[in-house]
Design an enzyme around this catalytic site. Structure first.
Site, PDB file in Angstrom:
ATOM      1  N   ASN A  74      -5.827   6.741 -12.778  1.00 28.98           N
ATOM      2  CA  ASN A  74      -5.251   6.705 -11.364  1.00 28.98           C
ATOM      3  C   ASN A  74      -6.014   7.633 -10.621  1.00 28.98           C
ATOM      4  O   ASN A  74      -6.306   8.860 -11.102  1.00 28.98           O
ATOM      5  CB  ASN A  74      -3.945   6.618 -11.394  1.00 28.98           C
ATOM      6  CG  ASN A  74      -3.154   7.874 -12.162  1.00 28.98           C
ATOM      7  OD1 ASN A  74      -3.650   8.579 -12.816  1.00 28.98           O
ATOM      8  ND2 ASN A  74      -1.916   8.206 -11.463  1.00 28.98           N
ATOM      9  N   GLU A  86      -5.259   9.152  -6.929  1.00 26.34           N
ATOM     10  CA  GLU A  86      -4.579   9.359  -5.682  1.00 26.34           C
ATOM     11  C   GLU A  86      -5.428   9.807  -4.359  1.00 26.34           C
ATOM     12  O   GLU A  86      -6.513  10.215  -4.532  1.00 26.34           O
ATOM     13  CB  GLU A  86      -3.410  10.199  -6.009  1.00 26.34           C
ATOM     14  CG  GLU A  86      -2.585   9.628  -7.201  1.00 26.34           C
ATOM     15  CD  GLU A  86      -1.317  10.730  -7.530  1.00 26.34           C
ATOM     16  OE1 GLU A  86      -1.128  11.592  -7.008  1.00 26.34           O
ATOM     17  OE2 GLU A  86      -0.434  10.091  -8.210  1.00 26.34           O
ATOM     18  N   CYS A 123      -4.170   2.781  -8.986  1.00 28.35           N
ATOM     19  CA  CYS A 123      -3.512   2.858 -10.515  1.00 28.35           C
ATOM     20  C   CYS A 123      -4.587   2.791 -11.477  1.00 28.35           C
ATOM     21  O   CYS A 123      -5.717   2.111 -11.188  1.00 28.35           O
ATOM     22  CB  CYS A 123      -2.447   1.583 -10.509  1.00 28.35           C
ATOM     23  SG  CYS A 123      -1.008   1.846  -9.681  1.00 28.35           S
ATOM     24  N   GLU A 143      -4.578   1.012 -14.325  1.00 27.21           N
ATOM     25  CA  GLU A 143      -4.690  -0.409 -14.554  1.00 27.21           C
ATOM     26  C   GLU A 143      -5.588  -1.113 -13.644  1.00 27.21           C
ATOM     27  O   GLU A 143      -6.581  -1.797 -14.239  1.00 27.21           O
ATOM     28  CB  GLU A 143      -3.371  -1.256 -14.787  1.00 27.21           C
ATOM     29  CG  GLU A 143      -2.331  -0.892 -15.638  1.00 27.21           C
ATOM     30  CD  GLU A 143      -1.278   0.368 -15.024  1.00 27.21           C
ATOM     31  OE1 GLU A 143      -2.005   0.762 -14.065  1.00 27.21           O
ATOM     32  OE2 GLU A 143      -0.212   0.357 -15.442  1.00 27.21           O
ATOM     33  N   CYS A 172       3.282  -0.699 -12.849  1.00 30.65           N
ATOM     34  CA  CYS A 172       4.056  -0.942 -11.618  1.00 30.65           C
ATOM     35  C   CYS A 172       4.015  -2.644 -11.241  1.00 30.65           C
ATOM     36  O   CYS A 172       3.172  -3.398 -11.828  1.00 30.65           O
ATOM     37  CB  CYS A 172       3.396  -0.132 -10.168  1.00 30.65           C
ATOM     38  SG  CYS A 172       1.996  -0.740  -9.916  1.00 30.65           S
ATOM     39  N   CYS A 230       0.442  -3.681 -10.359  1.00 30.89           N
ATOM     40  CA  CYS A 230      -0.438  -4.027 -11.386  1.00 30.89           C
ATOM     41  C   CYS A 230       0.034  -4.831 -12.510  1.00 30.89           C
ATOM     42  O   CYS A 230      -0.815  -5.785 -13.251  1.00 30.89           O
ATOM     43  CB  CYS A 230      -0.549  -2.666 -12.090  1.00 30.89           C
ATOM     44  SG  CYS A 230      -1.406  -1.541 -11.323  1.00 30.89           S
TER      45      CYS A 230
END
Ligand code: THU
Length: 136
Positions: free
Chosen positions: A43, A45, A54, A56, A87, A90
């Protein structure tokens, strides 16, 4: 069947390079394609929070860049020994390149903690089959 220990190792290595200063929740993902190649991501940010991406998502981007199109198996490693499930967004991203019976493993850096199929993660999914796109 993928080498799960190798996927866990790749995901944990990616997790350790995550940029997650705001959540403090580094995540790594590693996947293997139908032709046996592995790709990983972490990930990333951003100070403008919604712009974060993310793990994934970044593993899938690496796969597509490598001309991979089919996820055979995917591992997610979070920051602790608690399972780190993908999430909702994802789940949809993985579904684009996975079959309903593709397995996704939630792992710590040593072991598989939980395994779910794509269909369990995202039942009745809206997927690529809903489109009649000859370019796919
Ligand atoms: N995160 C992932 O990378 N993958 C998931 O599927 C769950 C959440 C990241 C996004 C954000 O950077 C941090 O974890 C906290 O939500």
């Amino acid at each position: 069947m993928a080498d799960i220990q190798e996927l866990i190792r790749l995901a944990a290595e990616a997790r350790d390079r995550a940029y997650a200063p705001y959540s403090g929740h580094p995540v790594g993902a590693a996947l293997v394609t139908d032709d046996g190649r592995a790709f990983s991501g972490c990930n990333v940010e951003n100070a403008a929070f919604p712009l974060g991406s993310c793990a994934e998502q970044s593993a899938i981007a690496a796969m597509v860049r490598g001309n991979g199109r089919v996820i055979a198996e995917l591992v997610v490693v979070g920051p602790s020994d608690a399972p780190c499930p993908p999430c909702g967004g994802c789940r949809q991203r993985i579904r684009e390149f996975a079959a309903p019976d593709t397995v996704i493993h939630f792992c710590n850096e040593r072991d598989v903690l939980m395994t779910m199929t794509m269909d369990e993660l995202l039942p009745e999914a809206f997927g690529p089959d809903q489109h009649d796109n000859p370019n796919r």
